[in-house]
Design a protein around this motif. Structure first.
Motif: not given
Length: 124
Positions: A97-120, A23-24
């Motif tokens: 928000g991560a890039s699709w190039y290389g392996t950026s999509w696998s790195l938490p540091s490459e993501y700009h937006y996060w949710g609060q999480g849900t417990q499984v 949202s937003g």
């Protein structure tokens, strides 16, 4: 803003479907991913999906059991989890928000937006 839902307690072998509602702003043009974090461990990559939904990647530990998908019209990301195991127990986070190039999509540091999480929690 990203908000995860769908977590809970399930027996081994069961299934859960996680959702991540945005949202937003629209996230339709962003790579999005799911990560998980178990107690005492670092946040780990689970799955990622390209903005058009035409390409996906999975961690080896979930390949064949989990499926990531997205509905850009509804600004929502999903993670279908089948054949759950106790080792899948963690807090699950969606990111964008991560890039699709290389392996950026696998790195938490490459993501700009996060949710609060849900417990499984998967019981044996």
């Amino acid at each position: 803003q990203l908000v995860e839902s769908g977590g809970g307690l399930v027996q081994a072998g069961g299934s859960l479907r996680l959702s991540c509602a945005a949202s937003g702003r629209t996230f339709a043009s962003y790579t999005m991913g799911w990560f998980r974090q178990a107690p005492g461990k670092e946040r780990a990559f689970v799955a990622a999906i390209r903005w058009r939904g035409d390409s996906t990647y999975y961690a080896d530990s979930v390949k064949g059991r989990f499926t990531i998908s997205r509905d850009n019209a509804k600004n929502t990301l999903f993670l279908q989890m089948n054949s759950l195991k106790p080792e899948d127990t963690a807090v699950y986070y969606c990111g964008a928000g991560a890039s699709w190039y290389g392996t950026s999509w696998s790195l938490p540091s490459e993501y700009h937006y996060w949710g609060q999480g849900t417990q499984v929690t998967v019981s044996s």
